[in-house]
Each structure stands twice: as structure tokens, then as C-alpha cells.
Design a protein around this motif. Structure first.
Motif, PDB file in Angstrom:
ATOM      1  N   GLY A 296      -0.116   8.627   5.869  1.00  8.62           N
ATOM      2  CA  GLY A 296       1.327   8.540   5.669  1.00  8.62           C
ATOM      3  C   GLY A 296       1.662   8.431   4.204  1.00  8.62           C
ATOM      4  O   GLY A 296       2.638   7.802   3.819  1.00  8.62           O
ATOM      5  N   ARG A 297       0.847   9.016   3.343  1.00 15.56           N
ATOM      6  CA  ARG A 297       1.083   8.917   1.910  1.00 15.56           C
ATOM      7  C   ARG A 297       1.803  10.127   1.357  1.00 15.56           C
ATOM      8  O   ARG A 297       2.123  10.169   0.193  1.00 15.56           O
ATOM      9  CB  ARG A 297      -0.242   8.728   1.176  1.00 15.56           C
ATOM     10  CG  ARG A 297      -0.901   7.421   1.516  1.00 15.56           C
ATOM     11  CD  ARG A 297      -2.275   7.339   0.913  1.00 15.56           C
ATOM     12  NE  ARG A 297      -2.256   6.967  -0.500  1.00 15.56           N
ATOM     13  CZ  ARG A 297      -2.178   5.720  -0.927  1.00 15.56           C
ATOM     14  NH1 ARG A 297      -2.101   4.739  -0.076  1.00 15.56           N
ATOM     15  NH2 ARG A 297      -2.175   5.465  -2.210  1.00 15.56           N
ATOM     16  N   GLY A 298       2.015  11.131   2.182  1.00 14.09           N
ATOM     17  CA  GLY A 298       2.677  12.320   1.663  1.00 14.09           C
ATOM     18  C   GLY A 298       4.075  12.417   2.236  1.00 14.09           C
ATOM     19  O   GLY A 298       4.420  11.761   3.209  1.00 14.09           O
TER      20      GLY A 298
ATOM     21  N   VAL B 200      -7.786   5.050  -1.770  1.00 15.14           N
ATOM     22  CA  VAL B 200      -8.032   6.476  -1.562  1.00 15.14           C
ATOM     23  C   VAL B 200      -6.740   7.176  -1.148  1.00 15.14           C
ATOM     24  O   VAL B 200      -5.988   6.715  -0.312  1.00 15.14           O
ATOM     25  CB  VAL B 200      -9.152   6.700  -0.519  1.00 15.14           C
ATOM     26  CG1 VAL B 200      -9.186   8.137  -0.061  1.00 15.14           C
ATOM     27  CG2 VAL B 200     -10.477   6.279  -1.102  1.00 15.14           C
ATOM     28  N   ASP B 201      -6.478   8.308  -1.790  1.00 12.41           N
ATOM     29  CA  ASP B 201      -5.172   8.943  -1.674  1.00 12.41           C
ATOM     30  C   ASP B 201      -5.327  10.433  -1.388  1.00 12.41           C
ATOM     31  O   ASP B 201      -5.564  11.231  -2.282  1.00 12.41           O
ATOM     32  CB  ASP B 201      -4.417   8.723  -2.998  1.00 12.41           C
ATOM     33  CG  ASP B 201      -2.996   9.245  -2.941  1.00 12.41           C
ATOM     34  OD1 ASP B 201      -2.332   9.044  -1.903  1.00 12.41           O
ATOM     35  OD2 ASP B 201      -2.555   9.856  -3.934  1.00 12.41           O
ATOM     36  N   VAL B 202      -5.250  10.786  -0.119  1.00 14.85           N
ATOM     37  CA  VAL B 202      -5.272  12.199   0.268  1.00 14.85           C
ATOM     38  C   VAL B 202      -4.027  12.439   1.127  1.00 14.85           C
ATOM     39  O   VAL B 202      -4.037  12.208   2.328  1.00 14.85           O
ATOM     40  CB  VAL B 202      -6.556  12.564   1.051  1.00 14.85           C
ATOM     41  CG1 VAL B 202      -6.561  14.043   1.439  1.00 14.85           C
ATOM     42  CG2 VAL B 202      -7.790  12.217   0.238  1.00 14.85           C
TER      43      VAL B 202
ATOM     44  N   GLY C  22      10.794  10.094   1.576  1.00 15.86           N
ATOM     45  CA  GLY C  22      10.211  11.088   2.471  1.00 15.86           C
ATOM     46  C   GLY C  22       9.074  10.579   3.325  1.00 15.86           C
ATOM     47  O   GLY C  22       8.455  11.330   4.067  1.00 15.86           O
ATOM     48  N   ARG C  23       8.800   9.272   3.225  1.00 16.21           N
ATOM     49  CA  ARG C  23       7.695   8.751   4.022  1.00 16.21           C
ATOM     50  C   ARG C  23       8.155   8.477   5.443  1.00 16.21           C
ATOM     51  O   ARG C  23       9.171   7.837   5.652  1.00 16.21           O
ATOM     52  CB  ARG C  23       7.170   7.443   3.424  1.00 16.21           C
ATOM     53  CG  ARG C  23       6.645   7.577   2.040  1.00 16.21           C
ATOM     54  CD  ARG C  23       5.293   8.277   2.032  1.00 16.21           C
ATOM     55  NE  ARG C  23       4.947   8.697   0.682  1.00 16.21           N
ATOM     56  CZ  ARG C  23       4.436   7.885  -0.215  1.00 16.21           C
ATOM     57  NH1 ARG C  23       4.200   6.645   0.099  1.00 16.21           N
ATOM     58  NH2 ARG C  23       4.149   8.315  -1.404  1.00 16.21           N
ATOM     59  N   ILE C  24       7.391   8.960   6.404  1.00 11.46           N
ATOM     60  CA  ILE C  24       7.686   8.649   7.798  1.00 11.46           C
ATOM     61  C   ILE C  24       6.774   7.495   8.204  1.00 11.46           C
ATOM     62  O   ILE C  24       5.573   7.542   7.938  1.00 11.46           O
ATOM     63  CB  ILE C  24       7.431   9.873   8.699  1.00 11.46           C
ATOM     64  CG1 ILE C  24       8.317  11.029   8.213  1.00 11.46           C
ATOM     65  CG2 ILE C  24       7.712   9.540  10.150  1.00 11.46           C
ATOM     66  CD1 ILE C  24       8.092  12.312   8.950  1.00 11.46           C
TER      67      ILE C  24
ATOM     68  N   LYS D  83       1.877   2.393  -7.195  1.00 14.49           N
ATOM     69  CA  LYS D  83       1.564   1.543  -8.337  1.00 14.49           C
ATOM     70  C   LYS D  83       0.834   2.318  -9.433  1.00 14.49           C
ATOM     71  O   LYS D  83       0.994   2.044 -10.616  1.00 14.49           O
ATOM     72  CB  LYS D  83       0.707   0.347  -7.883  1.00 14.49           C
ATOM     73  CG  LYS D  83       1.443  -0.593  -6.927  1.00 14.49           C
ATOM     74  CD  LYS D  83       0.619  -1.795  -6.543  1.00 14.49           C
ATOM     75  CE  LYS D  83      -0.534  -1.489  -5.612  1.00 14.49           C
ATOM     76  NZ  LYS D  83      -0.124  -1.088  -4.263  1.00 14.49           N
ATOM     77  N   THR D  84       0.023   3.292  -9.004  1.00 14.30           N
ATOM     78  CA  THR D  84      -0.838   3.968  -9.977  1.00 14.30           C
ATOM     79  C   THR D  84      -0.040   4.601 -11.110  1.00 14.30           C
ATOM     80  O   THR D  84      -0.393   4.485 -12.282  1.00 14.30           O
ATOM     81  CB  THR D  84      -1.650   5.078  -9.285  1.00 14.30           C
ATOM     82  OG1 THR D  84      -2.114   4.585  -8.037  1.00 14.30           O
ATOM     83  CG2 THR D  84      -2.810   5.504 -10.139  1.00 14.30           C
ATOM     84  N   VAL D  85       1.049   5.252 -10.741  1.00 16.87           N
ATOM     85  CA  VAL D  85       1.791   5.995 -11.748  1.00 16.87           C
ATOM     86  C   VAL D  85       2.449   5.038 -12.744  1.00 16.87           C
ATOM     87  O   VAL D  85       2.577   5.344 -13.938  1.00 16.87           O
ATOM     88  CB  VAL D  85       2.811   6.928 -11.043  1.00 16.87           C
ATOM     89  CG1 VAL D  85       3.895   6.128 -10.359  1.00 16.87           C
ATOM     90  CG2 VAL D  85       3.380   7.939 -11.988  1.00 16.87           C
TER      91      VAL D  85
ATOM     92  N   VAL E  69       0.846  -1.184   0.000  1.00 19.34           N
ATOM     93  CA  VAL E  69       0.000   0.000   0.000  1.00 19.34           C
ATOM     94  C   VAL E  69       0.890   1.246   0.000  1.00 19.34           C
ATOM     95  O   VAL E  69       1.820   1.337   0.798  1.00 19.34           O
ATOM     96  CB  VAL E  69      -0.851   0.070   1.284  1.00 19.34           C
ATOM     97  CG1 VAL E  69      -2.118   0.833   1.032  1.00 19.34           C
ATOM     98  CG2 VAL E  69      -1.146  -1.301   1.813  1.00 19.34           C
ATOM     99  N   GLY E  70       0.612   2.162  -0.910  1.00 14.40           N
ATOM    100  CA  GLY E  70       1.371   3.403  -0.930  1.00 14.40           C
ATOM    101  C   GLY E  70       2.719   3.304  -1.621  1.00 14.40           C
ATOM    102  O   GLY E  70       3.510   4.244  -1.588  1.00 14.40           O
ATOM    103  N   SER E  71       2.998   2.184  -2.284  1.00 16.74           N
ATOM    104  CA  SER E  71       4.301   2.031  -2.928  1.00 16.74           C
ATOM    105  C   SER E  71       4.354   2.782  -4.259  1.00 16.74           C
ATOM    106  O   SER E  71       5.426   2.954  -4.830  1.00 16.74           O
ATOM    107  CB  SER E  71       4.628   0.553  -3.134  1.00 16.74           C
ATOM    108  OG  SER E  71       3.654  -0.058  -3.951  1.00 16.74           O
TER     109      SER E  71
END
Ligand code: ADP
Ligand code: MG
Length: 723
Positions: A607-609, A578-580, A470-472, A311-313, A307-309
Motif C-alpha cells: 500500500g505504498r503506491g 523496504v519500498d516496492v 492516493g493511498r488506499i 520520512k526518507t525524502v 510507516v509509509g508516511s
């Protein structure tokens, strides 16, 4: 298979239903079905868990009372009683006498009080153990025992033998299964034909098929069943690997996808659209995908990444390659909410380009039927370049003019094997091949290597390791319900620093993905109301759930994205995708009610930003079962999705975890993965050689093999038109 009424001269074929066996009526058939057994062939492949040494039954009078021999006797219980232990710490014993026509045998089981409810006078019983003479009588201490049917229908054990013990089910104990299997052996074995080419059986020193069945269920030597098992396991694995190899050959020989153009200029143009540099892992996966896309062999690739790796891009890159080759692209998401989000973010990224992005969902909330008709027309005439949608995309009405790349996001939510079939018009190319798009499926659930060799064997796998920079890491806290107040006080502090939060409320009734139940909605509303009161009007609290009309849902999500809503109270509709990025706090109420994978997905929303604040996930939980405690401990212990998946598999079992039970793939009954990994590699190599030499298995030597293969895997692997 057409089955006439049983007649004396119609031999039973392995594919016949178990009801063709004498004594198998509806109830038995149902019990067998619980074990996954429908046909006689299934019955023959029902593998014993273990074997017991069983000795010939003797008359009680003749039982040997010296030496270490294990003896077997049968008789009727004539007396039974529990003798409590005398004094502290002394063992009690259950005592019985067993009688046959020749004499009486004393039986004693120490510490076996439970036998009081089980063994009563009058019960026919078989016992097995060492016999000693005690007080003038033969006696067995702690013998193995087995109740026999009252009607004496059970045949006495004639000689020493190994008796198989089978996985059993309610109302169908092992010995009843054994009887059915022996009947099936007798009825079917003469008709069993060995599908393996003789070369293979010889090369690997394998038993002929009929002999293997015989030895698995009726071993005469102690080692017989091992050879039998090896042969049958190989058989299963070879068929599976053949299916996979044939599918791959089928795709490359009978299907064609458009070969896309790629190159530096195109690559640069695509990357200019992205607001960040791809990570090394993303670059590697993009390269793997590009290599697939420039050929006209249809791609079947799975991209796995936590999750959050990001993939979408990667998927967007593939779709833009299609579009720059003047083909269409499609992206299918499991929920409307996610489809809408993809639509919005991709539209944003492509602003100012001439790519026409469209959204197609199935909900009643989509634009009226006129709008829908127009959309379908745009898809059909090629004026829609990139179409994002839900399962609605695979409906019969959706026909693309020329689909180059089809992406399925969050594949695990669609069920393991349900591969989307998105279609283009003009199904056949000049040389008679079927036109299909390149396929990319994405999942946050890591596929263990064993599965990628088995049920996912027809997919190539790419892995996005790590996360964007930059992910914490998320800070995880578990609190009990009565501490929830403190949690919300602290939440106010975080909101005061400009952060945003999700509060997740479980579904009360398991509705489908997008449709939460009435009571869930009520609890979402109540929870939101309580929060408003607690936060004293200083912050904006909004609700989102599956029943919200689409425009209302979009409005709420947009306000959350814009920072106008501070707390979003939600059901699991936000679970996937969902990505906010600014949302950095999550509170999950009743966390014990969620599955482990689900908790991880939910937590993945924060933690996605790239931020300097440490994201926080609070699990409010009151677990009451062992599994729930395991789940909560596991989720709090790590943020690593691969570790979580391992743990989830351990708790739930692999079949349940991957939904392989719903996959339509026939189960492996004899082969044991990962135990038979060596055999699997062997089968894989053999299968590849067979397919290289004769991919349609058209030669005489392969006729039977092909028939069995199509029977077993034709449907699940989509090989029907090969046969
Ligand atoms: P998932 O793998 O869960 O689908 P996403 O594709 O939604 O993850 O990406 C998660 C977040 O990371 C998104 O906000 C996305 O824009 C961002 N992201 C993806 N790749 C990068 C990158 N290379 N650098 C910075 N941010 C990135
Ligand atoms: Mg995603």
C-alpha cells in the motif's frame, strides 16, 4: 567507588553496594538485583506499593473482644483442618488454633481450601483482625495472616504502625526487604546529604531528604509517606530534567555543527529532484529541520511518522542541504537490505547531479578490502558526499572530512538511547568547541508525550502526520492455518491482475537482524517450493533472507522491483523500510509469532503506491495465548500506527516497548509517569532556571547536586566531560 572492608568507624555511604549490609550475601544480592537494587541508595528508593495498618501485638489473653479494633497476635499453630461445607452451596472453612504462652485463639477462614497446603501445625504465625468471643474462646474470622520465621528472629510489633508493603521477588518477600531497608536507613541516613538548593526545598515546601527516606519507610503518621513520596519523586524528576537541560546547554555551548546555507534557490534545486510534491506535513517538518540547520547549534531532532508516511525524502532534503553547503552527509540504516535500498533509490534520484553517493556496510559481502579501503579514503578526504550504510558507519575507522548532517533511520531498531556517533576529523573548532554533525533520527514508533519529556527530553520532535495522497487503506484479513490453501488460490487471482506479493515466514530461531537461522532458511525454501507447485509455474517465486550474499540479494530485489518476480518469500529482513510500491498483497504466515509493532512494520511494505487497487494483508494465525489473540485482533482492527503503538504499549508495558530497560537511563523509582506529570513540569521549569543561572552547576551551592547528577546521568546523557 572504592570500598574498603567494613569497619566499625567507616560509615556506610549511600552509594555502597547492598552486600555491605549484614545478612546480604550473594544470593540476596542477586534477588535484590532482580528488583533493580544494587546500592543502598537504590534500596532507600525502593518504593512501597502500599501501607498496612499494623497494631501492637498483644497476648492472646489480653486481646480486646469488643468493639471494632483490629488486633494483632502471634503464636504457633497447634491444630489445623479443613471443614467442608454441609450441603449444596454451603461454604467450607479452614479452621486452626493459635497458641501463645497466655492462651488460645480460634481462627477460621471461609472458602479458603488453599490454606490446607500452606498452614500446618507448628508454624509460627502472625494474624490480624477483629476478635470476637465465640463459644467461650476468642476467635478471628478471615484474619490477615503472615508466616513468621521459625527461629523467632522476627521482632514483635511494639506499637501501632503503618507497615510498608514492598514489591517483592522470589526468595525475597516484602518483610525481608523491609528489614534490609530499615537496616539501610539506620546505617546511611546520618550520611545522607541533601543535594537540593535550600531555596527550592523552601519554595516547594519539601521535606529534607533524610526525613523523606525515613517517612517513606517508617511513617509515624498516616500522611507522612505522601509528603515523603512527593519529595523523593521531585528529586528524581529534577535530576532527570537537570540532566536534560545540562545536555542541551552542553550541546549549544560546547559543541558546534556547521551552519548550513538555505534559501529559495537551494530549496528549488532540491525539490526538483523529487518525483512528487511534498505533503503539507512533510513541508512543515522540512521547515523545522531547516531552521535548525542554518544555525551552528547542533540539531538533535527526532522525526516520527507512521510507516509509509514519507520520512526518507525529508531526511534526503536535510542531507542535500549539507551537500549544497559543501559538507558531507550520512544515512545509517539498521539492516543491509534497507541501506542497499536507500543507496539505490537515492542514487536514482540524484542521477545526473554531481553528488557522489557511496554505500558502506559491514557484511563480508561488501566489496573486497581494497574497495573498502578506497571508500574509507573517499570519506576521509571528502570526495564521498553522501554515505549510506549500516552500523558500520560508526566504526572507528570511518572518519569524515566534514560531516554536516547525520541521519539515523528506523532509530527504534538501534535501541532507544544508542545515539549514533558519526565523526568528523579535526574534532575541535577554533574556539575549543567540539565539532559534531547535525543529527536527525527517524522512527515509525510514535513517542508519547510523557516519554518525550523524560528519556527523549534532549531531542526535539517533529511529526509527519498522515500519508502521501492516493493511498488506499490496506484491507486486513485474519484466517486460520487450515484456510491457507484458499488464501493462495486467491493470491493467484491477484497476481493475474498484475499485482505483486510478499509472503512472510517467521524466523524459527531468533537470529540477529540480518542473519536468519538455518531452519528459517529451510522453511523459507520449503515454503517457496510449495508456492511454486501451487501456482503451477505461471508466476515467478523468489526468496530473500538474511543469509543471502549481497549481490544475490540485490539481484532478487531488483527483479522484484522490475516486476520479474511476482511473489517474494521473505523473512523479516524486509520488515523495515523496504519500498516496492507495486507490491500490494502480503501474506504473513504464523502471524501469531510476530510482535505487534513488527506486524505493523511488515504490513507497511504494501500500500505504498498511489494505486486504484485495494492492498490486502492476510494474517494466517493460530494464536494460543491471550497476548497473541490481543495482538492479532489489534493488527486487524486498524491501520493506524499510533493506535497500534498504544495497544502494543498496553500489552507489553512501556519499559519493554521502548526498550528503556536497555537504554542505560536510570529508572524512575519513586516518580510515576504519567501520574506525576505536574511534578514533572515543575521540575522541568526549576531545572531550566538552575541551568540558565549556572549551567555547569559550578557554584558552591550546587556542588553536591552536580555530583549526584553526573553519577546518575553522566554516562547515559553523555555528560561525562562536563564533570
Ligand atoms: P517511511 O516513512 O516509511 O520511511 P518512505 O519515505 O519510504 O516512508 O515513503 C513511502 C513511499 O511514499 C515511498 O515510495 C515514497 O517515494 C513515497 N512518497 C513519499 N512522499 C511522497 C509524496 N509527498 N507524494 C507521493 N509519494 C510520496
Ligand atoms: Mg523509512
Amino acid at each position: 567507588m572504592a570500598q574498603g572492608p567494613p569497619t566499625a568507624d567507616a560509615p556506610l555511604m549511600p552509594g555502597a553496594p547492598v552486600t555491605r549490609l549484614p545478612g546480604v550475601g550473594a544470593a540476596r544480592a542477586k534477588a535484590l538485583a532482580r528488583l533493580g537494587i544494587v546500592t543502598l541508595a537504590d534500596l532507600l528508593r525502593h518504593r512501597p506499593i502500599r501501607y498496612e495498618q499494623l497494631n501492637a501485638e498483644g497476648l492472646i489473653r489480653d486481646l480486646p473482644t469488643t468493639g471494632d479494633a483490629i488486633a494483632t497476635a502471634r503464636g504457633i499453630i497447634t491444630a489445623a483442618r479443613w471443614v467442608p461445607g454441609q450441603g449444596y452451596g454451603k461454604k467450607g472453612r479452614f479452621q486452626a488454633t493459635l497458641q501463645d504462652d497466655s492462651g488460645t485463639l480460634a481462627l477460621a477462614w471461609f472458602n479458603a481450601g488453599y490454606l490446607r497446603d500452606t498452614l500446618h501445625p507448628g508454624q509460627p504465625l502472625r494474624v490480624q483482625g477483629k476478635v470476637k468471643r465465640f463459644d467461650g474462646y476468642p476467635q478471628m474470622v478471615n484474619p490477615k495472616w503472615e508466616k513468621l520465621p521459625d527461629d523467632d528472629a522476627d521482632t514483635p510489633e511494639q506499637g501501632d504502625r503503618l507497615r510498608p508493603v514492598y514489591p517483592a521477588t522470589e526468595g525475597l518477600p516484602s518483610h525481608a526487604i523491609e528489614k534490609l531497608i530499615l537496616a539501610a536507613l539506620d546505617a546511611v541516613l546520618p550520611q545522607v546529604q541533601d543535594p537540593l538548593p535550600a531555596g527550592l526545598t523552601r519554595a516547594h515546601n519539601l521535606l529534607p531528604l533524610a526525613e523523606a527516606f525515613e517517612n517513606l519507610h517508617r511513617p509515624s503518621e498516616p500522611d507522612d509517606h505522601q509528603e515523603a513520596r512527593r519529595r523523593l519523586a521531585y528529586n528524581e524528576l529534577l535530576l532527570l530534567q537537570l540532566g536534560i537541560a545540562m545536555k542541551r546547554a552542553y550541546v549549544s555551548k560546547r559543541q558546534q555543527a556547521p551552519a548550513l546555507k538555505a534559501g529559495d534557490a537551494i530549496d528549488r534545486r532540491i525539490r526538483e529532484r523529487f518525483p512528487f510534491r511534498l505533503t503539507a506535513a512533510q513541508d512543515r517538518v522540512v521547515a523545522e529541520i531547516t531552521a535548525d540547520l542554518v544555525t551552528d547549534t547542533p540539531m538533535n531532532r527526532l522525526v516520527q511518522g507512521d510507516v509509509g508516511s514519507g520520512k526518507t525524502v525529508v531526511a534526503l532534503y536535510a542531507m542535500l542541504l549539507a551537500i549544497s553547503s559543501r559538507r558531507q552527509a550520512a544515512l545509517m540504516a539498521p539492516t543491509e537490505l534497507l541501506a542497499e535500498q536507500h543507496f539505490r533509490s537515492i542514487t536514482d534520484l540524484l542521477k545526473g547531479s554531481d553528488v557522489r553517493v557511496r554505500l558502506l556496510t559491514g557484511g563480508a559481502s561488501t566489496a573486497g578490502s581494497a574497495g573498502r579501503k578506497k571508500l574509507l579514503a573517499e570519506i576521509a578526504d571528502g570526495s564521498a558526499d553522501l554515505v549510506i550504510g549500516t552500523q558500520a558507519l560508526v566504526s572507528d575507522r570511518v572518519v569524515f572530512k566534514d560531516l554536516g548532517v547525520a541521519v539515523v533511520d528506523e532509530q527504534h531498531r538501534f535501541g532507544v538511547m544508542q545515539r549514533a556517533r558519526l565523526r568528523s576529523a579535526g574534532e575541535h573548532t577554533g574556539d575549543g568547541r567540539l565539532r559534531v554533525p547535525h543529527q536527525l533520527v527517524m522512527t515509525a514508533t510514535p513517542i508519547p508525550r510523557t516519554l518525550s519529556l523524560t528519556i527523549f527530553g534532549d531531542l526535539d520532535v517533529s511529526t509527519i502526520t498522515g500519508k502521501p495522497p492516493g493511498r488506499i487503506p490496506v484491507d486486513n484479513r485474519v484466517v486460520s492455518e487450515h484456510q491457507a490453501d484458499t488464501v493462495y488460490e486467491y493470491l493467484a487471482t491477484r497476481l493475474g491482475r498484475g499485482e505483486q506479493a510478499y509472503v512472510v515466514v517467521p524466523a524459527i530461531d531468533s537470529g540477529d537482524d540480518d542473519g536468519d537461522s538455518e531452519s528459517t532458511l529451510k522453511s523459507v525454501a520449503e515454503h517457496a517450493q510449495r508456492l511454486r507447485e501451487k501456482l503451477g509455474g505461471a508466476y515467478e517465486v523468489a526468496e530473500v533472507h538474511g543469509r543471502l550474499a549481497r549481490d544475490e540479494r540485490e539481484r532478487v530485489m531488483q527483479r522484484f522491483r522490475d516486476g520479474l518476480v511476482h511473489v517474494l518469500v521473505a523473512t523479516t529482513v524486509i520488515e523495515v523500510g523496504v519500498d516496492v510500491p507495486n507490491a500490494s498483497v502480503m501474506v504473513i504466515e504464523h502471524a501469531e509469532r510476530f510482535g505487534l509493532a513488527q506486524l505493523h512494520q511488515l504490513r507497511g511494505r504494501i500500500g505504498r503506491g498511489a494505486s486504484t487497487r485495494r492492498p490486502l494483508c492476510v494474517f494466517v494465525a493460530t494464536p494460543t495465548t491471550d497476548d497473541a489473540i490481543d495482538r492479532i485482533n489489534a493488527i486487524a482492527a486498524t491501520n493506524d500506527g499510533f493506535k497500534i503503538a498504544e495497544e502494543d504499549m498496553r500489552i507489553r508495558g512501556m519499559g519493554e516497548f521502548f526498550g528503556t530497560k536497555q537504554s542505560g537511563m536510570p529508572p524512575l523509582r519513586v516518580a510515576d509517569i504519567p501520574g506525576d506529570l505536574d511534578l514533572l513540569q515543575l521540575a522541568k521549569r526549576d531545572a531550566q532556571q538552575l541551568i540558565n543561572a549556572d549551567w555547569l552547576l559550578a557554584s558552591d551551592e550546587h556542588t553536591l547536586l552536580k555530583r549526584v547528577l553526573i553519577q546518575q546521568y553522566g554516562e547515559s546523557l553523555g555528560l561525562v566531560d562536563v564533570g
